[in-house]
Design a protein around this motif. Structure first.
Motif, mmCIF file in Angstrom:
data_model
loop_
_atom_site.group_PDB
_atom_site.id
_atom_site.type_symbol
_atom_site.label_atom_id
_atom_site.label_comp_id
_atom_site.label_asym_id
_atom_site.label_seq_id
_atom_site.Cartn_x
_atom_site.Cartn_y
_atom_site.Cartn_z
ATOM 1 N N UNK A 90 11.622 -1.605 -12.983
ATOM 2 C CA UNK A 90 12.684 -1.950 -13.943
ATOM 3 C C UNK A 90 12.262 -3.143 -14.800
ATOM 4 N N UNK A 91 11.680 -4.135 -14.157
ATOM 5 C CA UNK A 91 11.268 -5.342 -14.892
ATOM 6 C C UNK A 91 10.179 -5.005 -15.928
ATOM 7 N N UNK A 92 9.229 -4.176 -15.504
ATOM 8 C CA UNK A 92 8.147 -3.776 -16.409
ATOM 9 C C UNK A 92 8.705 -3.046 -17.627
ATOM 10 N N UNK A 147 0.852 -1.202 0.000
ATOM 11 C CA UNK A 147 0.000 0.000 0.000
ATOM 12 C C UNK A 147 0.886 1.250 0.000
ATOM 13 N N UNK A 148 0.894 1.958 -1.125
ATOM 14 C CA UNK A 148 1.701 3.176 -1.240
ATOM 15 C C UNK A 148 0.827 4.406 -1.506
ATOM 16 N N UNK A 149 -0.490 4.217 -1.479
ATOM 17 C CA UNK A 149 -1.386 5.305 -1.859
ATOM 18 C C UNK A 149 -2.157 5.881 -0.681
ATOM 19 N N UNK A 183 -1.059 -3.896 -11.592
ATOM 20 C CA UNK A 183 -1.241 -5.338 -11.873
ATOM 21 C C UNK A 183 -0.351 -6.196 -10.967
ATOM 22 N N UNK A 184 0.796 -5.639 -10.603
ATOM 23 C CA UNK A 184 1.723 -6.351 -9.695
ATOM 24 C C UNK A 184 1.239 -6.313 -8.250
ATOM 25 N N UNK A 185 0.119 -5.639 -8.009
ATOM 26 C CA UNK A 185 -0.444 -5.595 -6.658
ATOM 27 C C UNK A 185 -0.105 -4.332 -5.882
ATOM 28 N N UNK A 186 0.636 -3.407 -6.528
ATOM 29 C CA UNK A 186 0.962 -2.162 -5.824
ATOM 30 C C UNK A 186 -0.274 -1.285 -5.750
ATOM 31 N N UNK A 187 -0.608 -0.828 -4.575
ATOM 32 C CA UNK A 187 -1.727 0.099 -4.398
ATOM 33 C C UNK A 187 -1.155 1.505 -4.525
ATOM 34 N N UNK A 188 -1.289 2.073 -5.723
ATOM 35 C CA UNK A 188 -0.744 3.409 -6.003
ATOM 36 C C UNK A 188 -1.872 4.261 -6.571
ATOM 37 N N UNK A 197 1.198 6.132 -18.159
ATOM 38 C CA UNK A 197 0.010 5.386 -17.722
ATOM 39 C C UNK A 197 0.219 3.872 -17.822
ATOM 40 N N UNK A 198 0.866 3.409 -18.891
ATOM 41 C CA UNK A 198 1.038 1.957 -19.079
ATOM 42 C C UNK A 198 1.875 1.383 -17.925
ATOM 43 N N UNK A 199 2.905 2.121 -17.503
ATOM 44 C CA UNK A 199 3.753 1.632 -16.396
ATOM 45 C C UNK A 199 2.988 1.672 -15.080
ATOM 46 N N UNK A 200 2.210 2.726 -14.900
ATOM 47 C CA UNK A 200 1.381 2.847 -13.696
ATOM 48 C C UNK A 200 0.433 1.650 -13.602
#
Ligand SMILES: Cc1ncc(COP(=O)(O)O)c(C=O)c1O
Length: 367
Positions: free
Chosen positions: A363-365, A15-17, A329-334, A321-324
Motif C-alpha cells: 500500500x505504501x509503495x 522470506x516468501x519465495x 527493495x524493502x527486503x521481501x524475498x519474493x 514489475x515496478x511494485x515487485x
C-alpha cells in the motif's frame, strides 16, 4: 592473514519465495548429533542406518504405503532423477528380455506436464531420454488428453505433480496412473513440496489413492527438517534394486543412491521432524498456511491485483514489475513464475503479522 567475518545465516521473517523453512528444534538437534555419520555406508554407520529405516517407514505411513522402499535423498531433485533412472533401467531390462531387443533401438521417453520441476529436465538430459512436455489445462493441471496423446510404447515413465512449484496444483494422479500403466509405463508422483500437507486435503495423490510406482516427498520442505532431506519412495523393491551398483570397498556391498557419502544429519533431522509433527503438527501447519494464503489472496484481490485462487498454500498474482522490485527493495524475498507473476509460498515460517506488513508495504509503495 586477515580472517573473513563469518556472515549470519538468512533470517526467515521476509522470506516468501522459498520452499524451505526453519527446521523444527528437535530436528535441528538430531541433525547436529548425526553430522559425522554416513548412511551411504550403512554397515559401518549402523545407528543412522536404523534411523533411515524408521524415516522411510514413517514416510510410507504419510503416503499410504505399508511396506515402503526407498531412502532419504538430498532433495526433490535427486528423488526425481532416481525415479527417472529406475524407470529407464527397468524399461531397458524389459526390452532386452523381449522380442523388441532384436528390432531397431529406440529412445525411451518420459511424459510430464509443463508444470513439472526443472529437475526432470536434468534427469532426462543426464539419462539420455526424450522428455515429452505436455500442456496444462485451464486450472494449471496436466492436460489428460495431451498426456494420452503423448504416451506410446517407448514411454518409460509418466510424471504427475502433487503440489506444483508455481501454482500449487495437484495433477489428476489416478487418471495419469491409468494412462501410464495402459501404455506399459511406470507412474511417478512428485510430491516434493506438497507431500506433508496433502494428507489433510481431499486430493487423491498418494500410494493409497492410486497404484503409483514411485514418489518424491521432501522432509526439508513442508516436513520442517533441516536441509538436506529429500525422500525417494517406491512401491516395489524392484525399483530400488534397479538403481543398485556394487560397492566393493565398503562394508556394505551395494548402493542404490545417487550420491555416495550422504549426510546423516539429513536422515536424523528428517526422522526427528516427522516424529515431532506427524500428524497433528503438519495438520496445524496446513490449516494455518492455507488460511494465510487465502488471506493474502483476498487482500491482493481487494487491491485490484489479479490472483490465481490458491488451492494449496501458494499464491500467484499479477503484480506490476515496478511494485515487485520496490517490495524486493524493502527486503521481501519474493520470486516470479515463468509467466512473470508474483509467487508467494506460505511455508511454516510465514506469519499473519508478516503478511499484514507485506500488504501494508505494498500500500505504501502504491501511494
Ligand atoms: C515440485 C518440486 N519438485 C522438486 C523440487 C526440487 O527440490 P530440491 O530443490 O529439494 O532438489 C522442487 C523444488 O522446489 C519442487 O517444487
Amino acid at each position: 592473514m586477515q580472517r573473513i567475518r563469518r556472515p549470519t545465516p538468512q533470517e526467515f521473517d521476509r522470506v516468501l519465495s522459498s520452499m524451505c523453512t526453519r527446521p523444527h528444534p528437535d530436528a535441528q538437534a538430531a541433525a547436529v548429533d548425526f553430522l559425522a555419520t554416513n548412511p551411504g555406508d550403512p554397515a559401518t554407520y549402523q545407528a543412522v542406518a536404523d534411523l533411515e529405516t524408521q524415516a522411510v517407514d514413517l514416510l510410507g505411513e504419510i503416503t499410504g504405503l505399508s511396506d515402503p522402499n526407498g531412502y532419504i535423498a538430498s532433495g526433490g531433485t535427486e528423488a526425481n532423477i532416481q525415479a527417472v533412472h529406475a524407470a529407464r533401467n527397468l524399461a531397458q531390462r524389459e526390452r532386452n528380455t523381449t522380442a523388441a531387443a532384436s528390432s531397431t533401438p529406440t529412445t525411451p521417453n518420459i511424459v510430464a506436464p509443463e508444470s513439472v520441476h526443472f529437475s526432470v529436465n536434468k534427469a532426462a538430459e543426464m539419462l539420455g531420454l526424450e522428455l515429452r512436455v505436455v500442456p496444462v489445462d485451464a486450472d494449471y493441471r496436466a492436460d489428460l488428453d495431451a498426456v494420452e496423446t503423448a504416451v506410446d510404447s517407448d514411454t518409460a515413465l509418466v510424471i504427475g505433480v502433487a503440489g506444483t512449484t508455481e501454482y500449487g496444483r495437484v495433477d489428476h494422479i489416478a487418471e495419469l496412473t491409468d494412462i501410464a500403466h495402459d501404455a506399459g509405463a511406470r507412474m511417478h508422483v512428485d510430491a516434493s513440496w506438497g507431500g506433508f500437507i496433502l494428507p489433510f486435503t481431499d486430493y487423491e495423490w498418494s500410494f493409497g489413492d492410486a497404484p503409483i510406482d514411485s514418489m518424491a516427498i521432501d522432509p526439508h520442505k513442508f516436513g520442517q527438517a533441516p536441509v538436506p532431506a529429500g525422500g525417494f519412495l517406491a512401491r516395489d523393491r524392484e525399483t530400488v534394486d534397479a538403481l543398485a551398483v556394487e560397492t566393493p570397498y565398503l562394508e556394505t556391498t551395494s548402493q542404490a543412491t545417487l550420491t555416495g557419502t550422504r549426510s546423516g544429519a539429513g536422515v536424523a533431522g528428517a526422522l526427528a521432524a516427522m516424529e515431532a509433527l506427524w500428524p497433528a503438527g503438519y495438520r496445524q501447519t496446513y490449516h494455518e498456511q492455507m488460511d494465510n494464503a487465502d488471506y493474502l489472496a483476498s487482500e491482493l484481490s481487494a487491491r485490484g491485483v489479479d490472483v490465481v485462487p490458491p488451492t494449496l498454500p501458494l499464491v500467484t498474482a499479477s503484480l506490476p514489475t515496478a511494485e515487485f522490485e520496490a517490495l524486493r527493495e524493502e527486503g521481501w524475498r519474493i520470486s516470479r513464475t515463468a509467466s512473470n507473476e508474483l509467487r508467494i509460498v506460505c511455508m511454516p515460517h510465514v506469519t499473519r503479522d508478516g503478511l499484514e506488513t507485506f500488504v501494508s508495504d505494498l500500500d505504501r509503495i502504491r501511494s
